[in-house]
Structure formats: C-alpha cells, structure tokens
Design a protein around this motif. Structure first.
Motif, mmCIF file in Angstrom:
data_model
loop_
_atom_site.group_PDB
_atom_site.id
_atom_site.type_symbol
_atom_site.label_atom_id
_atom_site.label_comp_id
_atom_site.label_asym_id
_atom_site.label_seq_id
_atom_site.Cartn_x
_atom_site.Cartn_y
_atom_site.Cartn_z
ATOM 1 N N GLY A 126 0.806 -1.210 0.000
ATOM 2 C CA GLY A 126 0.000 0.000 0.000
ATOM 3 C C GLY A 126 0.840 1.262 0.000
ATOM 4 O O GLY A 126 2.059 1.222 -0.205
ATOM 5 N N GLY A 142 4.515 3.887 -2.755
ATOM 6 C CA GLY A 142 3.599 2.774 -2.938
ATOM 7 C C GLY A 142 4.364 1.466 -3.049
ATOM 8 O O GLY A 142 5.154 1.292 -3.978
ATOM 9 N N LEU A 149 -0.865 -0.753 -8.542
ATOM 10 C CA LEU A 149 -0.864 0.494 -7.790
ATOM 11 C C LEU A 149 -1.130 1.712 -8.663
ATOM 12 O O LEU A 149 -1.823 2.642 -8.243
ATOM 13 C CB LEU A 149 0.481 0.668 -7.076
ATOM 14 N N GLN A 152 -4.569 2.547 -8.937
ATOM 15 C CA GLN A 152 -5.204 2.917 -7.671
ATOM 16 C C GLN A 152 -4.811 4.303 -7.201
ATOM 17 O O GLN A 152 -5.424 4.843 -6.268
ATOM 18 C CB GLN A 152 -4.839 1.894 -6.584
ATOM 19 N N ARG A 308 -6.313 -2.814 5.669
ATOM 20 C CA ARG A 308 -5.455 -1.906 4.911
ATOM 21 C C ARG A 308 -5.600 -0.469 5.407
ATOM 22 O O ARG A 308 -4.610 0.241 5.578
ATOM 23 C CB ARG A 308 -5.787 -1.998 3.419
ATOM 24 N N ALA A 312 -2.601 1.653 7.308
ATOM 25 C CA ALA A 312 -2.130 2.951 6.825
ATOM 26 C C ALA A 312 -2.311 4.022 7.895
ATOM 27 O O ALA A 312 -1.448 4.880 8.102
ATOM 28 C CB ALA A 312 -2.880 3.327 5.545
ATOM 29 N N GLU A 597 -5.125 4.527 -1.590
ATOM 30 C CA GLU A 597 -5.549 3.993 -2.871
ATOM 31 C C GLU A 597 -7.015 4.343 -3.124
ATOM 32 O O GLU A 597 -7.790 4.571 -2.192
ATOM 33 C CB GLU A 597 -5.373 2.478 -2.887
#
Length: 619
Positions: A126, A142, A149, A152, A308, A312, A597
C-alpha cells in the motif's frame, strides 16, 4: 500484506545490482549524476516547478531512492522552488532497512539519505507517506506491483520519471498497458523522461497523446527519451475526483477534537489558514478528552479494506507522534486466539506474533492467549495529541461557539448560530465534530450511531501492564501506579453519569486480562464519552452531494458540493485514524495526491451507504 523485499548484490560498490533481474540499479558513472541529467534535466527541472504552489513527480521504480534524493536536493538548493514537492513512487521489491542504509552509507547527500533511512516504513503493501522539511517535501511511496498500484493512485502528475530495470529484463514496467495507467495521471504539459529509447515504449507513448523526442543521453548512452503530454482530446475527469476547494486560502473547521486538529494541521501544511470552532470551552473536551487511548493497526487473513485502512492509519499516527515529539507508551499487545496467530505471519516493524509466554513476559502477567505485538502502536494522551496538532497548525481557536447551521454564500459557506446570525465565512468548511454536530450532517446522520462508553480508573492497580494491552477490553498503565481500563458500549444511551454496573463490567474484563482471581474492589471513578459509529466501522471522510445532483452509480462520478468536507464517525479509533484522515481531507479539498488507494478513498466516502441503498433491488 507482506511485500517481498529486494535482494541486492553490493559486490560492486559503484553499481549495486539485482540478481533477480540481472541488472544494475544505476549507471556506474554515478546515481545522482544520472538522476540529475536524465530525470531532472529531461523534465525541465528545477525550472518548471518555480513559482508553483505544488509540484508532483510520479516515478516507476523507487529502487535505491537516488532519484528522490536528487530531486529533493535540487528543491532544497533552488531559492525559487515550489511551496510543496510531492514525490510519488511505486516499488514492487523495496529494500530492507539494513540494505537501504548500506546503499547510502557513502552517499554524497548524507543528511538527506539518513532522513530517508530513518523514516523508511515497514515493508507492508500500500501507500506510505513520508514527510520531510516540516511537511513541505512529501514522499508517497507505494509498495506493491506497479501494474496494480498505478491504477489505484488518485493524482495529477507534473513530471514522470520512467525508471526501472531494462525493458528486456523487466518488460512489465515498460509495456503499453502500464504506460496507459501512467497516462491516466497526466495533464496537458506533463513531461516524461527516461534513459531508455525502447522503440515499443516510444510508440506507445505517442499513441497515448505524448509528443516524443530524443535528447542526449547520460554516460555511455548516446540518447534518452523525453516526452510531453499534448493529447488531441482530453479525457473528462470524474466529478467525484475534482478538488472540493482548490483555491481555498482559509478554512473553518467545526470540532476541536482529534479530527478537527488533524485537519487543521494537514491544511496548514498546504498553506491554508485555519480557524477551529467548538461549542465547548477548550479543545479535546468531548470524546477526545479521555485521559488515555490506544492506537494500532489490525489484521485479517484477506487483508481487506479494514486491515489496509487501519494499517495505513496506524503508520501515519506513528509518524505524526514522532514528528510532534509527543510522549507515549510505545508498543501494544493485542490478544488473539492461537488460530488467528497461526493463520498469518507478521511483518518486522509493523506487527509480530508472540506466544502466550512471550506476551506474558511483556505484559507482566500470565496471559491466557498469544498476542500480536505492534511495536509502532501504543497509548497516548489524546488531549495532549490534540493540543500538539493545534499548536503545530497555528490555527485560530473560536471556543464556546456553537454552530447551528450552514448557509451557502456564493462560492463559500457561512456558519450560523442558533439565532441565525453569522459566525464566520470561508471557501472551505470541514465538519469534524462528533455526535454534537449531527444536525449539520442532514440525511448523513441517519447512517451513524451514537454509542456511550464508560472507562474506569484504578488509582491503586493490582496490575499495571508493561505495554498497553487490548483484547476483551483494554488496560493502560497511568504511570502513577494506577491503570485505566474499559470500555463499555451502549448504543443510543446519553446518560453522562458514572454507573457502578459499568465499572464492574470494566473491572471484570481487567481481571481476565491480568489473570486475577476475583474482580478488584475500587471506588467509582472514570469518565463517560460518546462515540459516533458507522455501520461498517469505518470513518466518513469526503464530500457531500452537489445541490440538486442525482446520485451517480459510482462514487467517483458523483458531483460534490463545493467547499464542504465531512470528517467524522471515528468510533473508538480516533487516535489511530486522525493523522491519516487529516491528510485525506486536505488532499480532497485542494487536489493533492490522495494518501490512500482509490478503493480505500471510496471505502470511507460519506455517500457509500446512500449508494448501497440505491443499488438494493426494490420489491
């Protein structure tokens, strides 16, 4: 969740190599010299960023990070530099921390290289935001496959560094499919530079609307490729991705708790002067006023949106607390069943599995289960966190000021008191309060639940955990021989008084965590506060529908009300979510690259529940 790190061959110190790809990371003539000639020079830098508020660089292949360091150094040396430099890079196989330190042990830019090493994130999939120069330089890194990615990312790039191992050895980083993903982030005038002159790559760029040319190459390469985006037809930008207040220089933020303070700090770093308005007499007096609170990530086997987003957010909080130099109790133990521990592996620097015995040693008690240990998690005083963010933001506080309504005035908004008199006006308003601001949310309030929570204080605790601990309840040492434990959950309960029955419930959980025989006896002491919870247990961050606009079938296509952002529904995770939420609010408002994302931006969109209801078949 885990990322496969790079294996680096350092046998030739002039050109570290990748055994997996059979290629070197940079020319033997020098990494920084190559970066300055090919990527900065090929994109017209530093000249093109001069006088700009923000300049965004997008790179394929972070590698050892020399292109970033060269760009950062050029920004530092340029007296006419842009206000903010955002460098976005994707990397499938990032270096381990020790290898990154080894790669830059003799760097010609030792200060910058050491800062990069010090802020290097755990190798989890991520986007990771690394801040430098008091937030004026940002590396959005990323980790994962570029082919996933790049699709995203939500951003508009001013310059693109097309880098990576040779097209013959790493064709997936150069083919037309990937270049189309890059082109989605280009706007007229976006430039590309690369050391490669691969013909299929050049043809693909030309077909995508780039004017492609050749320039003198670096070292042994006689030529390199440069390009400029000049399409005949401009693709329409999705309405839901347009900045909510691109030109805002002032913002009004309703709510002086964790959400409001984090929004103020992130907007201030983007050059926006903030006024924080709150009905109470001081910051952090409502839910953010608890004496201690936990922050940490979460895990699930499929690494879905909750895991996720929380990962983050927890990493963003860890970085924020470090930058603010805020005291905390580091490290957090999360008790789990044996099955949960066995199903997933940890990631160094983010989460580590511990046996019941190892967890017990850290906790200072005989724990009944193994645990996940989050070394970057822990506990912090949320009120102190709020005060530190507000001070760093330089925000103006307007306390004891209750906002009863909002009124649209031209391009901006006016806050009104209960009598309808104006309080203040601005182009940008952020609704970042808790349950007290529900009347301002309109129909959105129907998707939120107000939940009462009572926590308990043991002034003389029979057990003070060596680390903050969570499981069935939680316990946090108060540093003075006591402990905080809790917390209860009662939906729709607005009783503000401490209740003996709730204290017994908290102490029973505390006793189970500590392995005590019997519930400790203690006088009634603690605090009551209220959480605002969404049905899917994620926050609400984003814009509201534009007036009279029908609901689109996709969130990214939905027109939004100009100048209005919601940041609420933090449940019991305010400390964990605040830093990331503030960054996302600033990006949504001003059009900066999103720190998440696209699917995670959608996962916290305030309109997600309305859209789901619309999609349900009618009977």
């Amino acid at each position: 969740m885990k990322i496969a790190p790079a294996e680096v061959d350092f046998s030739d110190p002039t050109a570290p190599a990748s055994p997996a790809y059979g290629d070197v990371y940079h020319s033997r003539a020098g990494a920084l010299a190559q970066a300055r000639h090919v990527f900065l020079g090929g994109n017209g830098l530093p000249g093109r960023w001069q006088g700009r508020q923000r300049f965004v660089v997008l790179e394929t292949g972070f590698g050892l990070g020399n292109n970033f360091l060269a760009t950062w150094d050029a920004w530092r040396q340029d007296p006419a530099r842009c206000e903010r430099l955002v460098f976005v890079s994707v990397e499938k196989h990032p270096l381990r921390p020790d290898d990154l330190a080894r790669a830059h042990a003799a760097s010609p830019l030792p200060e910058l290289a050491q800062q990069l090493v010090d802020r290097w994130p755990p190798l989890t999939a991520g986007l990771h935001t690394l801040g430098f120069e008091d937030g004026r330089v940002e590396l959005l890194l990323g980790l994962g496959d570029a082919r996933e990615l790049l699709r995203q990312l939500v951003l508009q790039a001013d310059a693109i560094y097309l880098d990576g191992f040779s097209p013959k050895l790493n064709p997936e980083l150069w083919d037309e499919w990937l270049l189309k993903s890059l082109a989605r982030h280009a706007v007229p005038g976006t430039t590309i530079a690369t050391w490669s002159i691969n013909r299929p790559m050049r043809r693909a760029l030309a077909s995508l609307g780039f004017e492609v040319g050749l320039a003198p190459g670096f070292a042994s390469k006689p030529e390199m490729t440069t390009a400029r985006f000049a399409p005949r037809h401009l693709p329409q930008r999705p309405a839901g991705r347009e900045p909510l207040a691109r030109d805002a220089k002032q913002a009004l933020i309703i709510g002086a708790g964790l959400a409001g303070a984090a929004c103020a700090l992130s907007l201030a770093r983007e050059g926006v002067a903030c006024t924080v308005v709150d009905a109470l007499g001081a910051p952090a007096q409502a839910s953010s006023g608890n004496p201690a609170g936990l922050f940490h990530g979460t895990l699930n086997p499929d690494d879905g949106p909750h895991a996720r987003f929380n990962r983050a957010a927890a990493l963003a909080t860890q970085a924020m607390l470090r930058d603010l130099c805020l005291p905390q109790q580091p490290g957090l133990l999360r008790l789990e069943t044996r099955l949960a521990i066995d199903a997933m592996a940890g990631v160094p620097g983010y989460v580590e599995p511990l046996s019941a015995e190892a967890a017990s040693a850290r906790a200072g008690a005989t724990l009944p289960h193994p645990a996940w240990f989050y070394p970057g998690g822990g506990a912090v005083d949320p009120a102190a966190y709020v005060r530190a963010m507000l001070q760093a933001s330089g925000a103006t506080l307007r306390l004891q000021t209750r906002v009863a309504a909002l009124r649209r005035d031209g391009d901006g908004w006016t806050l009104l008191d209960a009598s309808g008199a104006p309080i203040a006006s601005a182009l940008l308003v952020v609704l970042a309060g808790g349950h007290a601001q529900l009347p301002l949310l309109g129909e959105l309030a129907n998707d939120l639940t107000v939940q009462r929570g009572q926590l308990t204080h043991l002034a003389q605790a029979p057990w003070c955990p060596g680390h903050p601990i969570a499981g069935d309840g939680y316990a946090i040492a108060d540093g003075q021989g006591g402990a905080w434990c809790g917390a209860t959950t009662q939906d729709g309960d607005l009783d503000p008084t401490l209740r003996a029955a709730d204290q017994i419930e908290n102490l029973t959980r505390y006793a189970r965590l500590a392995g005590l025989h019997g519930v400790p006896d203690a006088p009634l002491a603690g605090r009551v506060a209220w959480r605002l919870i969404s049905p899917d247990r994620l926050p609400l961050i984003g814009g509201l529908p534009a007036p009279d606009a029908p609901l689109a079938d996709q969130l990214r296509l939905q027109p939004r009300a100009h100048g209005l952002v919601v940041c609420t529904g933090f449940a019991s995770r305010g400390i964990t979510w605040a830093a990331l939420a503030g960054r996302l609010v600033a990006a949504l408002a001003l059009g900066a690259p999103r720190p998440l994302e696209a699917d995670l931006v959608d996962a916290v969109d305030p309109l997600r529940f309305t859209l789901r209801r619309q999609r349900r078949p009618t009977r």
